[in-house]
Structures are given as C-alpha cells and as structure tokens.
Design a protein around this motif. Structure first.
Motif, PDB file in Angstrom:
ATOM      1  N   ILE A 115       0.850  -1.189   0.000  1.00  0.00           N
ATOM      2  CA  ILE A 115       0.000   0.000   0.000  1.00  0.00           C
ATOM      3  C   ILE A 115       0.888   1.242   0.000  1.00  0.00           C
ATOM      4  O   ILE A 115       1.890   1.303   0.719  1.00  0.00           O
ATOM      5  N   VAL A 116       0.558   2.179  -0.860  1.00  0.00           N
ATOM      6  CA  VAL A 116       1.313   3.433  -0.950  1.00  0.00           C
ATOM      7  C   VAL A 116       0.312   4.577  -0.816  1.00  0.00           C
ATOM      8  O   VAL A 116      -0.740   4.561  -1.444  1.00  0.00           O
ATOM      9  N   PHE A 117       0.672   5.536   0.023  1.00  0.00           N
ATOM     10  CA  PHE A 117      -0.239   6.640   0.339  1.00  0.00           C
ATOM     11  C   PHE A 117       0.247   7.941  -0.300  1.00  0.00           C
ATOM     12  O   PHE A 117       1.353   8.037  -0.818  1.00  0.00           O
ATOM     13  N   GLN A 118      -0.596   8.940  -0.157  1.00  0.00           N
ATOM     14  CA  GLN A 118      -0.256  10.289  -0.606  1.00  0.00           C
ATOM     15  C   GLN A 118       1.036  10.772   0.071  1.00  0.00           C
ATOM     16  O   GLN A 118       1.912  11.340  -0.561  1.00  0.00           O
ATOM     17  N   GLN A 119       1.138  10.544   1.388  1.00  0.00           N
ATOM     18  CA  GLN A 119       2.358  10.905   2.131  1.00  0.00           C
ATOM     19  C   GLN A 119       3.301   9.710   2.119  1.00  0.00           C
ATOM     20  O   GLN A 119       2.918   8.625   2.517  1.00  0.00           O
ATOM     21  N   ARG A 183       9.967   0.520  -2.151  1.00  0.00           N
ATOM     22  CA  ARG A 183       9.956  -0.091  -0.813  1.00  0.00           C
ATOM     23  C   ARG A 183       8.825  -1.111  -0.711  1.00  0.00           C
ATOM     24  O   ARG A 183       8.981  -2.201  -0.170  1.00  0.00           O
ATOM     25  N   SER A 184       7.692  -0.744  -1.257  1.00  0.00           N
ATOM     26  CA  SER A 184       6.554  -1.645  -1.244  1.00  0.00           C
ATOM     27  C   SER A 184       6.814  -2.874  -2.123  1.00  0.00           C
ATOM     28  O   SER A 184       6.529  -4.015  -1.737  1.00  0.00           O
ATOM     29  N   LEU A 185       7.379  -2.646  -3.303  1.00  0.00           N
ATOM     30  CA  LEU A 185       7.656  -3.747  -4.237  1.00  0.00           C
ATOM     31  C   LEU A 185       8.677  -4.724  -3.678  1.00  0.00           C
ATOM     32  O   LEU A 185       8.653  -5.912  -4.006  1.00  0.00           O
ATOM     33  N   VAL A 191      -0.524  -7.772  -4.662  1.00  0.00           N
ATOM     34  CA  VAL A 191      -1.365  -6.690  -5.163  1.00  0.00           C
ATOM     35  C   VAL A 191      -0.847  -5.382  -4.572  1.00  0.00           C
ATOM     36  O   VAL A 191      -0.329  -5.360  -3.452  1.00  0.00           O
ATOM     37  N   MET A 192      -0.955  -4.314  -5.357  1.00  0.00           N
ATOM     38  CA  MET A 192      -0.554  -2.996  -4.876  1.00  0.00           C
ATOM     39  C   MET A 192      -1.793  -2.104  -4.790  1.00  0.00           C
ATOM     40  O   MET A 192      -2.580  -2.022  -5.729  1.00  0.00           O
TER      41      MET A 192
END
Ligand code: ADP
Ligand code: MG
Length: 288
Positions: A115-119, A183-185, A191-192
């Motif tokens: 999960i990637v956020f705005q911040q 970092r997420s990958l 799933v992203m």
C-alpha cells in the motif's frame, strides 16, 4: 503505450472481459464499515483479477481510502469478507464465529498487500536503499545481501538505482514517492493499493510517478489505484470503479465509464472534475 494496446498486441480483447478469465486476486463481498454512526462503506462487492488494474474514482469522502484500508486490514471492517489470492483478510471463522487473526497471521497477510499513500513517510535518517531493505530484513527475516539485491532491482524499476545512497531530504517529492513504491515492491506483494499517490506532489513531478506506475501495470502487477487523474485512469486501467457515499455506483471499461457513464451521479462527478481542470488550465495560461 496504453495497456489496452498492449493487450491487443497479445491477441486478447482489451478491458474487463479479458481479465475475467484470469484467476481472482482480490475478492470483496458485502463489505461494511462504520466510524461510530457514520456508515462509510455500505456493502461493497468487488472482484479484481490477477494482472488487472482497477482505478477507483469518486468524490472526497465517498469511502475510497477506507476501502483500501480494509483490504489490508489497516481498518478492521464490520461485516463482509475479503480474500486476497484466496486467503482471508483480517477475520477468520471459528467455532465462536468471526475472530480476528493473530498478529503473526496478520503480518504475513499484510506482506502480500503493498500500500502506498499520498504521504510517502520514508525514514528520514535512513538512505534510500536502507529504506527499501528495512522491511524485507526486519519483517521477512531476509538475509541482508539478498535484500540489497532485491532493493537495487526495485529501485532500478522506478528509475532510482543511482540514488541508493541519498537521504530522503535530498530527493524531490516525486523521487521520494518512487522510493516508497520501490519499498513496497521489495516485499514482493501480490497486489498494490495506491491511494492518491500524486496528490501531494507539485504538478511537474506527477508525470514521473505515473510513469513508474504505468511500468508496473505493463509488467502485469495487480493494482487498485485511487486517483483523481482521469487521463491516467483512462490510460492505465482495465476498469474504472465509481464510488459515491459508500457504494459502488457503477463500473466498467475506462473508455465507457469516463465518456459515457450510465448514472447521473457519475456524470455530475466527471463534469465537476472537467470544470476544475479547465479552471486550472485557464489559471496556468493566464499566469504564464
Ligand atoms: P475518500 O478517500 O473517498 O475521500 P474516506 O474513506 O477517507 O473517503 O472517508 C470516508 C468517510 O469516512 C468520511 O466521512 C470520513 O470523514 C470518514 N472517516 C475516514 N476515516 C475516519 C476515521 N479514522 N475516523 C472517523 N471517520 C473517518
Ligand atoms: Mg481518500
């Protein structure tokens, strides 16, 4: 190159139908979530197939972020069921009924869901590479050498291999957001989930982040992308979902939903977006 064209080249029908043949990656049944008396998700059903890119659009407050937070159980949901790659998210059924997963099981589950956020929330005291290898080492127990190799590969994917020794404060917002994606990958997610990841960026930095996401889409990553960038949604997604007031109002192929939606609420939302972007471009031209 647009995703639809890629699929054409592979000899498949673009869009919704082609993905329907792929195995299910995310399944959401009758999802309900309230904050106090505020019912924020009112029975969401959504199926996302492996390799599919789903864009979620809708007005502020419609429940888009809450939906993503439920998918990796950052927010425990009140009713309904979610599976990712066939495994239940958050709740398991036992003899006593629905019980929350243990922390260990929850952590394993979350590793599969990026999960990637705005911040971007990078660690300021760590270098780019250290940020990227932190979770593989700490959470997965990966050997440092392997984590570094994976981290470098993922940084290369977002075009930041050369910045591995930089600190976040030395990078632009667009570069920091690309590090957050790498970092997420590095956790090798199934799933992203991307939540308005360009909304905090200066306009001139949006393109480089969207290009990184487009490359992921073309590499076959399954993604659910909450975005206000309609041109991007049309270009990169297989399907667009329109949410309003905690429900999915309609969904369909981007070229249909974004140009010829069936529901008045969708039309009204798209009109507002177009008016806003026209007002912005007038401002830009006027100010130039
Ligand atoms: P969106 O992402 O579509 O803008 P959100 O999912 O952030 O919408 O919010 C949907 C609704 O849930 C809003 O009314 C918001 O105020 C409320 N909400 C979101 N998060 C919380 C929270 N942590 N506590 C209380 N209310 C919340
Ligand atoms: Mg939101």
């Amino acid at each position: 190159m647009s995703r639809s064209r890629l699929l054409d080249r592979a000899g498949e029908t673009p869009g919704f139908e082609s993905s329907a043949a792929a195995p299910v990656m995310v399944q959401i049944w009758n999802l309900h979530k309230s904050y106090g008396s505020n019912e924020v998700l009112k029975g969401i059903d959504l199926t996302v197939h492996r390799g599919e890119v789903v864009a979620v659009i809708g007005p502020s407050g419609s429940g888009k972020s809450t939906l993503l937070s439920c998918i990796n159980f950052l927010e425990p949901f009140d009713a309904g069921e979610i599976t990712v790659d066939g495994e239940p998210v958050g709740w398991v059924t036992s003899a006593e009924g629905r019980v929350r997963m243990g922390e260990r099981q929850l952590n394993l589950m979350r590793q599969r869901i990026g999960i990637v956020f705005q911040q971007f929330n990078l660690f300021p005291h760590l270098t780019v590479l250290q940020n990227v290898i932190e979770a593989p080492i700490q959470v997965k127990g990966m050997a440092r050498e392997q984590a570094v190799a994976i981290g470098r590969d993922q940084l290369a994917r977002v075009g930041l291999r050369a910045k591995e020794n930089a600190y976040p404060s030395e990078l632009s917002g667009g570069q920091q957001q690309r590090v957050a994606i790498a970092r997420s990958l590095a956790m090798d997610p199934k799933v992203m989930l991307l939540d308005e990841i360009t909304s905090a960026l200066d306009p001139e930095l949006v393109g480089e982040v969207l290009s990184a996401v487009r490359a992921l889409a073309e590499a076959g990553m399954t993604m659910i992308i909450v975005t206000h960038e309609m041109a991007f949604a049309r270009d990169v997604s297989d399907r667009v979902v329109f949410m309003d007031a905690g429900t999915i109002v309609e969904q369909g192929a981007p070229e249909v939903l974004l140009t010829n939606p069936a529901h008045e609420r969708t039309r009204a939302f798209l009109r507002r977006i177009i008016e806003r972007s026209e007002a912005q471009s007038e401002l830009t031209i006027g100010g130039a």
